[in-house]
Scaffold this motif. Structure first.
Motif, PDB file in Angstrom:
ATOM      1  N   VAL A  14      40.375  39.986  41.219  1.00 10.65           N
ATOM      2  CA  VAL A  14      38.959  39.633  41.149  1.00 10.65           C
ATOM      3  C   VAL A  14      38.792  38.227  40.568  1.00 10.65           C
ATOM      4  N   GLY A  15      39.559  37.902  39.532  1.00  6.89           N
ATOM      5  CA  GLY A  15      39.480  36.567  38.933  1.00  6.89           C
ATOM      6  C   GLY A  15      39.799  35.507  39.966  1.00  6.89           C
ATOM      7  N   GLY A  16      40.860  35.740  40.740  1.00  9.38           N
ATOM      8  CA  GLY A  16      41.238  34.796  41.788  1.00  9.38           C
ATOM      9  C   GLY A  16      40.123  34.648  42.806  1.00  9.38           C
ATOM     10  N   MET A  17      39.556  35.786  43.200  1.00  9.38           N
ATOM     11  CA  MET A  17      38.458  35.772  44.164  1.00  9.38           C
ATOM     12  C   MET A  17      37.292  34.941  43.629  1.00  9.38           C
ATOM     13  N   VAL A  18      36.926  35.166  42.358  1.00  9.47           N
ATOM     14  CA  VAL A  18      35.789  34.460  41.752  1.00  9.47           C
ATOM     15  C   VAL A  18      36.053  32.955  41.763  1.00  9.47           C
ATOM     16  N   LEU A  19      37.258  32.577  41.373  1.00 11.37           N
ATOM     17  CA  LEU A  19      37.591  31.156  41.310  1.00 11.37           C
ATOM     18  C   LEU A  19      37.485  30.514  42.695  1.00 11.37           C
ATOM     19  N   LEU A  20      38.149  31.174  43.691  1.00  8.30           N
ATOM     20  CA  LEU A  20      38.143  30.625  45.044  1.00  8.30           C
ATOM     21  C   LEU A  20      36.725  30.547  45.588  1.00  8.30           C
ATOM     22  N   LEU A  21      35.964  31.620  45.385  1.00  9.97           N
ATOM     23  CA  LEU A  21      34.600  31.656  45.891  1.00  9.97           C
ATOM     24  C   LEU A  21      33.772  30.548  45.265  1.00  9.97           C
ATOM     25  N   THR A  22      33.925  30.365  43.965  1.00  9.46           N
ATOM     26  CA  THR A  22      33.148  29.341  43.282  1.00  9.46           C
ATOM     27  C   THR A  22      33.442  27.965  43.870  1.00  9.46           C
ATOM     28  N   ILE A  23      34.730  27.681  44.022  1.00 11.27           N
ATOM     29  CA  ILE A  23      35.102  26.376  44.578  1.00 11.27           C
ATOM     30  C   ILE A  23      34.544  26.229  45.987  1.00 11.27           C
ATOM     31  N   PHE A  24      34.709  27.260  46.789  1.00 10.71           N
ATOM     32  CA  PHE A  24      34.274  27.210  48.186  1.00 10.71           C
ATOM     33  C   PHE A  24      32.764  27.029  48.273  1.00 10.71           C
ATOM     34  N   ILE A  25      32.047  27.820  47.479  1.00 11.70           N
ATOM     35  CA  ILE A  25      30.593  27.794  47.559  1.00 11.70           C
ATOM     36  C   ILE A  25      30.053  26.459  47.045  1.00 11.70           C
ATOM     37  N   LEU A 175      23.766  31.550  48.650  1.00  9.36           N
ATOM     38  CA  LEU A 175      25.200  31.462  48.357  1.00  9.36           C
ATOM     39  C   LEU A 175      25.548  32.300  47.126  1.00  9.36           C
ATOM     40  N   PHE A 176      24.704  32.254  46.116  1.00 16.67           N
ATOM     41  CA  PHE A 176      24.967  33.008  44.900  1.00 16.67           C
ATOM     42  C   PHE A 176      24.980  34.512  45.187  1.00 16.67           C
ATOM     43  N   LEU A 177      23.967  34.914  45.957  1.00 18.97           N
ATOM     44  CA  LEU A 177      23.863  36.342  46.286  1.00 18.97           C
ATOM     45  C   LEU A 177      25.084  36.779  47.088  1.00 18.97           C
ATOM     46  N   ALA A 178      25.421  35.926  48.073  1.00 18.46           N
ATOM     47  CA  ALA A 178      26.570  36.280  48.920  1.00 18.46           C
ATOM     48  C   ALA A 178      27.830  36.391  48.077  1.00 18.46           C
ATOM     49  N   SER A 179      27.993  35.439  47.168  1.00 17.91           N
ATOM     50  CA  SER A 179      29.234  35.514  46.391  1.00 17.91           C
ATOM     51  C   SER A 179      29.203  36.702  45.444  1.00 17.91           C
ATOM     52  N   ALA A 180      28.003  37.024  44.919  1.00 16.72           N
ATOM     53  CA  ALA A 180      27.932  38.203  44.052  1.00 16.72           C
ATOM     54  C   ALA A 180      28.326  39.448  44.832  1.00 16.72           C
ATOM     55  N   ILE A 181      27.814  39.546  46.074  1.00 19.33           N
ATOM     56  CA  ILE A 181      28.154  40.730  46.889  1.00 19.33           C
ATOM     57  C   ILE A 181      29.650  40.747  47.182  1.00 19.33           C
ATOM     58  N   VAL A 182      30.175  39.561  47.556  1.00 14.81           N
ATOM     59  CA  VAL A 182      31.611  39.494  47.886  1.00 14.81           C
ATOM     60  C   VAL A 182      32.448  39.912  46.668  1.00 14.81           C
ATOM     61  N   ILE A 183      32.026  39.427  45.493  1.00 12.32           N
ATOM     62  CA  ILE A 183      32.824  39.763  44.299  1.00 12.32           C
ATOM     63  C   ILE A 183      32.740  41.257  43.996  1.00 12.32           C
ATOM     64  N   ALA A 184      31.505  41.790  44.121  1.00 12.25           N
ATOM     65  CA  ALA A 184      31.365  43.228  43.867  1.00 12.25           C
ATOM     66  C   ALA A 184      32.239  44.023  44.832  1.00 12.25           C
ATOM     67  N   LEU A 185      32.193  43.604  46.108  1.00 12.84           N
ATOM     68  CA  LEU A 185      33.017  44.297  47.098  1.00 12.84           C
ATOM     69  C   LEU A 185      34.494  44.120  46.794  1.00 12.84           C
ATOM     70  N   SER A 186      34.845  42.905  46.344  1.00 11.54           N
ATOM     71  CA  SER A 186      36.270  42.663  46.095  1.00 11.54           C
ATOM     72  C   SER A 186      36.761  43.504  44.925  1.00 11.54           C
ATOM     73  N   VAL A 187      35.851  43.772  43.954  1.00 12.53           N
ATOM     74  CA  VAL A 187      36.258  44.660  42.864  1.00 12.53           C
ATOM     75  C   VAL A 187      36.590  46.039  43.431  1.00 12.53           C
ATOM     76  N   LEU A 188      35.699  46.511  44.316  1.00 12.83           N
ATOM     77  CA  LEU A 188      35.936  47.837  44.900  1.00 12.83           C
ATOM     78  C   LEU A 188      37.212  47.856  45.726  1.00 12.83           C
TER      79      LEU A 188
END
Lengths: 471, 224
Positions: A14-25, A175-188
């Motif tokens: 999840v940490g990796g996902m958050v970092l990558l998503l943040t940079i990408f977004i 973008l924020f909403l999308a990344s929040a959803i992606v992160i939530a999904l990635s946790v699952l």
């Protein structure tokens, strides 16, 4: 740091996902923002250039006739304003919609604008400022060389940028909403994947839990096992095999002990019972009692030997080191056996050089030699021969005891050091020797840092060779 | 009744010998496998008491050999091997009973008697022939209401005749089942002991029980 593999993996993913998503977004946002702002600004700049081109001046006045004909500046729906200064700061003209408001004086270079965001008024605006050389009403078109620097005017054009910034705000939210959803999904997903991935560990754990101490024949990992866990599985199974072997040996040993104790017990019991069936004279009782005593003495020896073995295994015996003359010790161990040997016409020859010594534990060395010699007397044929030889090696001492009349083959000879193993065939005295003597020899020698070998040579000569460290 | 004890542990062998002899059996002993097998093959024993862990030939091999040669002697395995598998193997190889050391001597005696009754198809431990009554357990004998006092040897002879009541028995058979291998007795001794037995059992006022059959041996009346 948590020690749970599962939490660690989930946090990592999840940490990796958050970092990558943040940079990408952030990258996406900045690119889009830049493109939109650039588009807006270039439109604004071209408007400003057109405005600049439309301005005509004479000595002190400015003609904005053309400007007033441009729709952008005449219709409030375009939200486009201008203000023109002279270089000394005097306002030459301003957009009628500005009222009394001033636009900031942005001093760009000649014909090149500088841009800025304005937030002073009721809505966000973007402004461009540039310097320009107005056309002269005199018709002097030559602008290549401005007549005088003070003719240069400063222009700021501002335009309402509410839509632009609203769009950008919406984009941010999206973008924020999308990344929040992606992160939530990635946790699952991570939780699911990690759980799936760690399932073999759980199944191994439950398999290990199912191993019972009374059934060590079970092995782990009958199901398919990922390559990473394979070494663990294999090591565990190796461990189980070793444990199983040890338990089996232990069980067999216990069974052997029980068996070896049963015979003398049966002897004592039936001797007593038979003699109690009727009244007998005193000599009969006496002989029964002495028979029982003899059995008890043998049992006692056996129990002592077993105890000694157990203590050796548990390393509970301490050894004292002293200089031992081996020839002398062999002689003293032979003495109690000589009578029995003479009865069977067995001759004994001690060929050990009296000078050979080793530093070892005299008492335990005596047990070793006595057991070997006793065994030799027991199994040597009538009229046979026992011989002890010694050799001083480099850092070690070797003693060999050989006897004639051996009926074992080399394969059997290798077993003589096993507990309760007997050479079988013609035992003279069943029950007196229970097959512990040579086992003890082997264990004591090992505890003293030496080793034993047994072999049979042609002509039925049985040899036991002891190697002891000289110091 | 004649028994063979194959047991290598001397103190046990000697006490078995003594106890069984005192119980009225003719007992031979062997201390190792070869000797045991030789005895078992060359004599007709009623019961063989067999240890399993023997020097020379082990007990199970002896048993197998005996059964393959068609010997009908009842075999009681007497061993320290106590696992279920050991017992099953022993019985399946043709043993008739299995007793684990250490054991109670009385139980061994009872089992030997049971095997003997089985040998002679005699389920009832009390044998009745006319007014002769033999209690195989207590080894007491009555003729009518009077108890007959017999020496162990006389009792053994009577017991053997009674077990095979109704059939003629040769002197050799009697000699083989009542006397030990090492005893100096010859089959002539049988006639002497039959004489002793007749004197104690036969009554002039009662019917004759022991008949001499010329050229074949003796016969104890078979009708109850």
């Amino acid at each position: 740091m948590t020690t749970s593999l599962r939490t660690r993996l989930i946090l990592g993913i999840v940490g990796g996902m958050v970092l990558l998503l943040t940079i990408f977004i952030l990258t996406v946002y900045i690119l889009i923002q830049r493109a939109l702002v650039n588009q807006f600004d270039s439109a604004l700049l071209s408007t400003a250039r057109i405005l600049a081109a439309s301005v005509e001046t004479d000595a002190n006045t400015i003609d904005l006739e053309d400007v007033q004909n441009m729709p952008e500046f005449n219709d409030p729906k375009y939200q486009t304003y201008y203000q023109i200064w002279e270089q000394d700061g005097k306002v030459m003209a301003r957009s009628p919609f500005l009222g009394t408001d001033n636009l900031p004086r942005l001093e760009g270079s000649l014909n090149n604008g500088v841009f800025n965001k304005l937030t002073g008024r009721d809505r966000p605006e973007r402004a461009v400022g540039l310097k320009f050389l107005p056309r002269s009403e005199t018709g002097n078109e030559s602008s290549s060389q401005p007549a005088a620097n003070d003719k240069i005017l400063i222009l700021t054009v501002a335009r309402g940028a509410g839509d632009l910034y609203n769009q950008l705000g919406l984009l941010r939210w999206l973008l924020f909403l999308a990344s929040a959803i992606v992160i939530a999904l990635s946790v699952l997903i991570a939780a699911f994947v990690v759980r799936q991935g760690l399932r073999p560990l759980h199944s191994i754990a439950s398999e290990i839990a199912a191993v019972r101490e009374d059934d060590l024949a079970a092995r782990i990992g009958t199901a398919s096992i990922p390559a990473e866990i394979l070494p663990i599985k294999n090591r565990l199974n190796d461990l189980l095999s070793r444990l199983e072997g040890a338990f089996k040996r232990e069980k067999r040993f216990t069974a052997d002990v029980a068996h070896e104790l049963r015979n003398p017990l049966a002897g004592i019991r039936s001797t007593i019972e038979v003699n109690l069936t009727r009244t007998r004279d005193i000599t009969e009782y006496r002989s029964a009692l002495s028979e029982c005593l003899e059995i008890v003495e043998n049992m006692q020896t056996m129990v002592n030997n077993l105890l000694l073995l157990a203590r050796l295994d548990a390393k509970q015996i301490s050894f004292q080191g002293e200089q031992v003359r081996l020839a002398e010790l062999v002689n003293s161990c032979w003495r109690p056996l000589s009578k029995e040997a003479t009865n069977h016409k067995i001759t004994f020859e001690n060929r050990i050089d009296p000078k050979i010594t080793c530093e070892s534990d005299r008492q335990n060395l005596a047990i070793i030699l006595s057991n070997i010699l006793e065994n030799a007397v027991e199994y040597t044929d009538e009229g046979g021969q026992i011989r002890a030889t010694g050799r001083q090696g480099e850092g070690s001492v070797e003693i060999t005891v050989s006897n004639t009349g051996c009926r074992l083959n080399n394969e059997q000879a290798a077993q003589v050091f096993d507990c309760f193993w007997r050479g079988d065939s013609s035992r003279k005295d069943a029950g007196v020797h229970c097959g512990l003597g040579l086992a003890l020899v082997d264990r004591i020698i090992k505890a003293l840092g030496g080793s034993t070998t047994a072999e049979v040579e042609n002509g039925g000569i049985f040899k036991i060779r002891l190697t002891l460290p000289a110091k | 009744m004649r028994l063979l004890v194959i047991e290598d542990y001397r103190p046990l062998q000697q006490s078995l010998l003594k106890g069984l002899r005192e119980a009225g059996f003719a007992v031979d002993t062997a201390a190792d496998g070869q000797e045991g097998l030789w005895y078992a093959l060359n004599n007709d024993y009623d019961v063989i008491i067999l240890d399993l862990m023997l020097p020379g030939i082990d007990g199970l091999k002896i048993l197998k050999e005996l059964r393959s040669k068609g010997r009908q002697s009842h075999v009681l395995i007497l061993t320290a091997k106590d696992t279920l598998q050991d017992r099953i193997t022993g019985l399946d190889q043709g043993a008739d009973d299995y007793l684990i050391k250490p054991f109670e001597f009385k139980e061994l005696l009872a089992r030997v008697r049971a095997l003997l009754r089985r040998s002679y198809r005699q389920k009832n431990p009390q044998i009745k022939i006319k007014d002769l009554r033999i209690d195989l357990t207590t080894q007491k004998v009555w003729r009518g209401r009077n108890e007959v006092d017999l020496t162990p040897r006389e009792y053994a002879l009577l017991e053997y005749l009674a077990m095979r009541a109704g059939e003629p028995i040769s002197r050799t058979d009697i000699w083989e089942h009542v006397y030990e291998f090492k005893s100096a007795a010859s089959s002539n001794v049988v006639d002497v002991y039959i004489g002793y037995l007749r004197r104690k059992i036969e009554r002039p006022d009662k019917p004759l029980l022991i008949h001499t059959i010329r050229g074949r041996g003796y016969l104890l009346e078979g009708q109850p």
